[in-house]
Enzyme design. Structure first.
Site, PDB file in Angstrom:
ATOM      1  N   SER A  21       0.859  -1.190   0.000  1.00 40.37           N
ATOM      2  CA  SER A  21       0.000   0.000   0.000  1.00 40.37           C
ATOM      3  C   SER A  21       0.896   1.241   0.000  1.00 40.37           C
ATOM      4  CB  SER A  21      -0.939  -0.013   1.203  1.00 40.37           C
ATOM      5  OG  SER A  21      -0.220  -0.223   2.394  1.00 40.37           O
ATOM      6  N   GLU A  23       1.109   5.628   0.724  1.00 46.16           N
ATOM      7  CA  GLU A  23       0.476   6.763   1.415  1.00 46.16           C
ATOM      8  C   GLU A  23       0.885   8.086   0.754  1.00 46.16           C
ATOM      9  OE1 GLU A  23       0.509   6.522   5.714  1.00 46.16           O
ATOM     10  OE2 GLU A  23       1.061   8.633   5.811  1.00 46.16           O
ATOM     11  N   TYR A  55      -4.605  13.096   6.757  1.00 47.89           N
ATOM     12  CA  TYR A  55      -5.607  14.067   7.211  1.00 47.89           C
ATOM     13  C   TYR A  55      -4.939  14.947   8.247  1.00 47.89           C
ATOM     14  CZ  TYR A  55     -10.346  15.320   8.878  1.00 47.89           C
ATOM     15  OH  TYR A  55     -11.519  15.954   9.214  1.00 47.89           O
ATOM     16  N   HIS A  83      -7.434   8.742   5.707  1.00 51.33           N
ATOM     17  CA  HIS A  83      -7.019   8.925   7.104  1.00 51.33           C
ATOM     18  C   HIS A  83      -8.034   9.850   7.776  1.00 51.33           C
ATOM     19  CE1 HIS A  83      -2.535   7.759   6.781  1.00 51.33           C
ATOM     20  NE2 HIS A  83      -3.172   7.287   5.713  1.00 51.33           N
ATOM     21  N   ASP A 115      -2.067  14.105  16.702  1.00 50.73           N
ATOM     22  CA  ASP A 115      -1.152  14.646  17.715  1.00 50.73           C
ATOM     23  C   ASP A 115      -1.866  15.703  18.545  1.00 50.73           C
ATOM     24  OD1 ASP A 115       1.131  13.125  17.230  1.00 50.73           O
ATOM     25  OD2 ASP A 115       1.597  14.312  15.447  1.00 50.73           O
ATOM     26  N   ALA A 134      -7.850   6.743  19.656  1.00 46.72           N
ATOM     27  CA  ALA A 134      -8.134   6.034  18.407  1.00 46.72           C
ATOM     28  C   ALA A 134      -9.049   4.827  18.626  1.00 46.72           C
ATOM     29  CB  ALA A 134      -6.824   5.612  17.750  1.00 46.72           C
ATOM     30  N   ASP A 167       1.708   0.221  25.114  1.00 47.67           N
ATOM     31  CA  ASP A 167       1.415   0.617  23.742  1.00 47.67           C
ATOM     32  C   ASP A 167       0.698  -0.523  23.002  1.00 47.67           C
ATOM     33  OD1 ASP A 167       1.901   2.921  22.038  1.00 47.67           O
ATOM     34  OD2 ASP A 167       2.957   1.501  20.769  1.00 47.67           O
ATOM     35  N   LYS A 174      -7.702  -1.097  20.130  1.00 43.43           N
ATOM     36  CA  LYS A 174      -8.153  -0.661  18.800  1.00 43.43           C
ATOM     37  C   LYS A 174      -8.655  -1.866  17.994  1.00 43.43           C
ATOM     38  CE  LYS A 174      -4.223   2.025  18.103  1.00 43.43           C
ATOM     39  NZ  LYS A 174      -3.382   3.104  17.525  1.00 43.43           N
ATOM     40  N   PHE A 225      11.643  14.107  11.317  1.00 44.17           N
ATOM     41  CA  PHE A 225      10.394  13.350  11.501  1.00 44.17           C
ATOM     42  C   PHE A 225      10.579  12.282  12.577  1.00 44.17           C
ATOM     43  CE2 PHE A 225       8.618  13.841   6.866  1.00 44.17           C
ATOM     44  CZ  PHE A 225       8.235  15.137   7.157  1.00 44.17           C
ATOM     45  N   HIS A 275       3.857  -1.015   3.629  1.00 49.58           N
ATOM     46  CA  HIS A 275       3.189   0.276   3.430  1.00 49.58           C
ATOM     47  C   HIS A 275       4.269   1.325   3.186  1.00 49.58           C
ATOM     48  CE1 HIS A 275      -0.067   3.255   3.981  1.00 49.58           C
ATOM     49  NE2 HIS A 275       0.813   3.972   4.643  1.00 49.58           N
TER      50      HIS A 275
END
Ligand code: FAD
Length: 306
Positions: A21, A23, A55, A83, A115, A134, A167, A174, A225, A275
């Site tokens: 996939s 992005e 998004y 997203h 965030d 989420a 985590d 989720k 990043f 991805h």
């Protein structure tokens, strides 16, 4: 010295059972839109399993994300995934976006908290009428329709998380709420990812977990990043780009080699979902996909809609 035996991935062909996939992010200017669209045109014939469009937290790119998705739907045969974040938005607002996606023919949502409104490192405050995280967002989307739902996963834990176990517990929440796929934050150390997936499986999570791969178009940018995302940058990666600041052609070759090495190793380890964070650029991702045996399949971009 005897030559090292070639490993199976070195013979990957078009029949390989890969699910790749890609992005993209919604462009801000006409020029960026041109770049994005050239990349989509180049990558679409490789038939990725889906393409996702990010998004802006708090809905800051709501219209641009929607426009990009609609254009992908109108002008390609690609399966789009939208997203969606829930930070700084009421449930009603978020639900309205979900319904609009469903009505537009988008049946895959990448559900994210987003965030903190004050920026990474500040305290996250849920909207008083909003989804708190989420997991709640996934449950909300599930109630609204039969969507595929991808969620974020963090091989090196989310920066706000007290630890990897907590985590993974959040990831489990989720999944229990209805997530069908996970996509990871980018990473460069495959050992880390493999160990993480082992822990995820041990926690009883059985959905596909696609490693997020970022080709290093610009080392300083990726390093920034990574710092924000809590992803480690190995010393060897910095060393590989050392001295290439004014040599874009060699940088590009090195970036392709680094990413190819990483994905071929992942495939050797049995991971066949990938991805790519394309950064809206096709060149490196196309080259890597070619190395993986992916070939254009006549999935052409349709004539631009009027
Ligand atoms: P959550 O899963 O809700 O939480 C993240 C982590 O915070 C959890 O793993 C957990 O460790 C901790 N945490 C949260 N709540 C609790 C709690 N109650 N108790 C204990 N721990 C808790 N951002 C955008 O703005 N737009 C995008 O399009 C976008 N796309 C992304 C795509 C991918 C594949 C990834 C990996 C990230 C993306 N992000 C995006 C970034 C994401 O929004 C941030 O990482 C955000 O800070 C967390 O979102 P989440 O969905 O992982 O949140």
């Amino acid at each position: 010295m005897a030559p090292q035996a070639l490993r199976p991935s070195r013979f990957l062909g078009s029949e390989t059972n890969l699910r790749v996939s890609m992005e993209f992010f919604p462009p801000k200017t006409d020029e960026m839109e041109e770049t994005l669209w050239r990349s989509v045109e180049r990558l679409a014939p490789l038939s990725p399993s889906f393409v996702s469009v990010t998004y802006g937290a708090g809905g800051s790119t709501r219209e641009r994300t929607h426009h990009t998705l609609k254009r992908i739907l109108a002008e390609t045969d690609l399966k789009p995934a939208a997203h969606l974040t829930c930070v700084a938005a009421s449930r009603d607002d978020v639900d309205a976006v979900v319904r609009a996606y469903g009505e537009a023919g988008i049946h895959h949502i990448v559900a994210l908290r987003g965030d903190p409104a004050g920026g990474v490192g500040t305290r996250y405050e849920p909207h008083p009428q909003g989804y708190a995280n989420a997991a709640e967002l996934v449950a909300g989307i599930r109630r609204l329709g039969d969507f595929e739902i991808s969620v974020a996963a963090y091989p090196e834990k989310h920066p706000e998380s007290p630890g990897v176990a907590a985590d993974i517990e959040m990831l489990k929440r989720k999944v229990d709420a209805g997530a069908t796929h996970a996509i990871t934050q980018f990473f460069f150390d495959n050992d880390l990812f493999e160990a993480y997936v082992e822990k995820v499986r041990a926690a009883g999570i059985d959905i596909p977990v696609a490693p997020g791969i970022v080709p290093v178009h610009s080392f300083p940018l990726i390093a920034r990043f990574a710092e924000k995302a809590g992803a480690s940058v190995p010393r060897w990666l910095a060393q590989r780009f050392e001295g290439l600041e004014n040599d874009p052609a060699t940088r590009q070759l090195v970036a392709a080699a680094v990413a190819a090495e990483q994905v071929l190793d992942l495939i050797d380890r049995g991971f066949t979902d990938l991805h790519f964070y394309t950064m809206n650029r096709a060149d490196l991702v196309y080259a890597i996909c070619h190395l993986l045996g992916m070939r254009p399949k006549g999935r052409e971009v349709k004539e631009a809609a009027a």
